[in-house]
Design a protein around this motif. Sequence first.
Motif, PDB file in Angstrom:
ATOM      1  N   ALA A  49       0.844  -1.189   0.000  1.00 42.13           N
ATOM      2  CA  ALA A  49       0.000   0.000   0.000  1.00 42.13           C
ATOM      3  C   ALA A  49       0.881   1.242   0.000  1.00 42.13           C
ATOM      4  O   ALA A  49       2.048   1.183   0.387  1.00 42.13           O
ATOM      5  CB  ALA A  49      -0.923   0.017   1.216  1.00 42.13           C
ATOM      6  N   ALA A  50       0.304   2.362  -0.421  1.00 40.03           N
ATOM      7  CA  ALA A  50       1.046   3.619  -0.405  1.00 40.03           C
ATOM      8  C   ALA A  50       0.084   4.783  -0.263  1.00 40.03           C
ATOM      9  O   ALA A  50      -1.082   4.704  -0.673  1.00 40.03           O
ATOM     10  CB  ALA A  50       1.879   3.777  -1.672  1.00 40.03           C
ATOM     11  N   THR A  51       0.592   5.864   0.307  1.00 41.49           N
ATOM     12  CA  THR A  51      -0.168   7.104   0.434  1.00 41.49           C
ATOM     13  C   THR A  51       0.723   8.250   0.009  1.00 41.49           C
ATOM     14  O   THR A  51       1.907   8.290   0.356  1.00 41.49           O
ATOM     15  CB  THR A  51      -0.685   7.280   1.873  1.00 41.49           C
ATOM     16  OG1 THR A  51      -1.313   8.557   2.006  1.00 41.49           O
ATOM     17  CG2 THR A  51       0.431   7.178   2.897  1.00 41.49           C
ATOM     18  N   SER A  52       0.166   9.179  -0.731  1.00 42.15           N
ATOM     19  CA  SER A  52       0.971  10.263  -1.271  1.00 42.15           C
ATOM     20  C   SER A  52       1.113  11.403  -0.269  1.00 42.15           C
ATOM     21  O   SER A  52       0.301  11.568   0.648  1.00 42.15           O
ATOM     22  CB  SER A  52       0.342  10.801  -2.562  1.00 42.15           C
ATOM     23  OG  SER A  52      -0.943  11.306  -2.319  1.00 42.15           O
ATOM     24  N   ILE A  75      -4.967   1.924   4.163  1.00 39.65           N
ATOM     25  CA  ILE A  75      -3.848   2.769   4.568  1.00 39.65           C
ATOM     26  C   ILE A  75      -4.374   4.159   4.885  1.00 39.65           C
ATOM     27  O   ILE A  75      -5.254   4.670   4.191  1.00 39.65           O
ATOM     28  CB  ILE A  75      -2.756   2.822   3.473  1.00 39.65           C
ATOM     29  CG1 ILE A  75      -1.527   3.573   3.983  1.00 39.65           C
ATOM     30  CG2 ILE A  75      -3.286   3.400   2.168  1.00 39.65           C
ATOM     31  CD1 ILE A  75      -0.322   3.468   3.052  1.00 39.65           C
ATOM     32  N   SER A  76      -3.841   4.757   5.934  1.00 38.32           N
ATOM     33  CA  SER A  76      -4.244   6.102   6.311  1.00 38.32           C
ATOM     34  C   SER A  76      -3.048   6.828   6.910  1.00 38.32           C
ATOM     35  O   SER A  76      -2.085   6.196   7.340  1.00 38.32           O
ATOM     36  CB  SER A  76      -5.401   6.062   7.316  1.00 38.32           C
ATOM     37  OG  SER A  76      -5.018   5.384   8.494  1.00 38.32           O
ATOM     38  N   ARG A  77      -3.112   8.143   6.910  1.00 39.85           N
ATOM     39  CA  ARG A  77      -2.012   8.904   7.499  1.00 39.85           C
ATOM     40  C   ARG A  77      -2.534  10.045   8.333  1.00 39.85           C
ATOM     41  O   ARG A  77      -3.600  10.609   8.053  1.00 39.85           O
ATOM     42  CB  ARG A  77      -1.032   9.393   6.427  1.00 39.85           C
ATOM     43  CG  ARG A  77      -1.502  10.496   5.527  1.00 39.85           C
ATOM     44  CD  ARG A  77      -0.519  10.708   4.366  1.00 39.85           C
ATOM     45  NE  ARG A  77       0.774  11.203   4.814  1.00 39.85           N
ATOM     46  CZ  ARG A  77       1.876  11.177   4.071  1.00 39.85           C
ATOM     47  NH1 ARG A  77       1.841  10.654   2.853  1.00 39.85           N
ATOM     48  NH2 ARG A  77       3.030  11.652   4.527  1.00 39.85           N
ATOM     49  N   ASP A  78      -1.788  10.388   9.366  1.00 39.12           N
ATOM     50  CA  ASP A  78      -2.075  11.519  10.236  1.00 39.12           C
ATOM     51  C   ASP A  78      -0.799  12.343  10.283  1.00 39.12           C
ATOM     52  O   ASP A  78       0.124  12.038  11.047  1.00 39.12           O
ATOM     53  CB  ASP A  78      -2.481  11.024  11.623  1.00 39.12           C
ATOM     54  CG  ASP A  78      -2.870  12.151  12.553  1.00 39.12           C
ATOM     55  OD1 ASP A  78      -3.508  11.875  13.572  1.00 39.12           O
ATOM     56  OD2 ASP A  78      -2.521  13.309  12.265  1.00 39.12           O
ATOM     57  N   SER A  85      -0.703   4.527   9.048  1.00 41.04           N
ATOM     58  CA  SER A  85      -1.186   3.263   9.588  1.00 41.04           C
ATOM     59  C   SER A  85      -1.638   2.330   8.471  1.00 41.04           C
ATOM     60  O   SER A  85      -2.109   2.778   7.426  1.00 41.04           O
ATOM     61  CB  SER A  85      -2.346   3.502  10.547  1.00 41.04           C
ATOM     62  OG  SER A  85      -1.932   4.302  11.644  1.00 41.04           O
ATOM     63  N   LEU A  86      -1.489   1.052   8.736  1.00 43.63           N
ATOM     64  CA  LEU A  86      -1.979   0.026   7.822  1.00 43.63           C
ATOM     65  C   LEU A  86      -2.900  -0.888   8.614  1.00 43.63           C
ATOM     66  O   LEU A  86      -2.444  -1.646   9.475  1.00 43.63           O
ATOM     67  CB  LEU A  86      -0.817  -0.774   7.234  1.00 43.63           C
ATOM     68  CG  LEU A  86      -1.205  -1.823   6.181  1.00 43.63           C
ATOM     69  CD1 LEU A  86      -1.706  -1.138   4.912  1.00 43.63           C
ATOM     70  CD2 LEU A  86      -0.023  -2.736   5.845  1.00 43.63           C
ATOM     71  N   GLN A  87      -4.191  -0.753   8.363  1.00 44.56           N
ATOM     72  CA  GLN A  87      -5.186  -1.593   9.019  1.00 44.56           C
ATOM     73  C   GLN A  87      -5.378  -2.845   8.184  1.00 44.56           C
ATOM     74  O   GLN A  87      -5.726  -2.752   7.003  1.00 44.56           O
ATOM     75  CB  GLN A  87      -6.510  -0.852   9.173  1.00 44.56           C
ATOM     76  CG  GLN A  87      -7.615  -1.671   9.806  1.00 44.56           C
ATOM     77  CD  GLN A  87      -7.323  -2.018  11.256  1.00 44.56           C
ATOM     78  OE1 GLN A  87      -6.865  -1.190  12.024  1.00 44.56           O
ATOM     79  NE2 GLN A  87      -7.600  -3.268  11.634  1.00 44.56           N
ATOM     80  N   MET A  88      -5.144  -3.995   8.799  1.00 40.64           N
ATOM     81  CA  MET A  88      -5.220  -5.263   8.076  1.00 40.64           C
ATOM     82  C   MET A  88      -6.340  -6.111   8.670  1.00 40.64           C
ATOM     83  O   MET A  88      -6.271  -6.490   9.844  1.00 40.64           O
ATOM     84  CB  MET A  88      -3.877  -5.993   8.163  1.00 40.64           C
ATOM     85  CG  MET A  88      -2.701  -5.146   7.681  1.00 40.64           C
ATOM     86  SD  MET A  88      -1.134  -6.041   7.637  1.00 40.64           S
ATOM     87  CE  MET A  88      -0.854  -6.284   9.398  1.00 40.64           C
TER      88      MET A  88
END
Length: 130
Positions: A49-52, A75-78, A85-88
């Motif tokens: 996963a990736a987040t920009s 995937i989420s970011r703060d 975070s990577l919620q699986m």
Amino acid sequence: QVQLVESGGGLVQAGGSLRLSCVGSGGTFSSVDIGWFRQAPGKEREFVAATSGSGITWIGGSTKLADSVKGRFTISRDNAKNTVSLQMNSMKPEDTAVYYCAAKYHDSSRPTDPSAYAYWGQGTQVTVST
């Protein structure tokens, strides 16, 4: 220079859930692309996963997921907490691997390509039992 530390790995039964965290320091965290990759024994490192980074959108949106985890992982970011975070969920034995987070400053390289990332965490082990 960006430093990354992963946490949250462990042992879980098939069908269960884990949440991995990647905390960054140094650099400007909000501006970097963050990717999660995994590597199982005897296999190559693969994209998960990736987040920009802020203000950047890839074709299809600001997040990407590997086909093998779509519908199960998020995937989420703060940026205020310098955390991705990577919620699986609905985990499978084939999700067993060492999971790494990685960072790169935005460029034209593919976010799914591990060689594009300059900064890596130490990894966290995830084991899914049957």
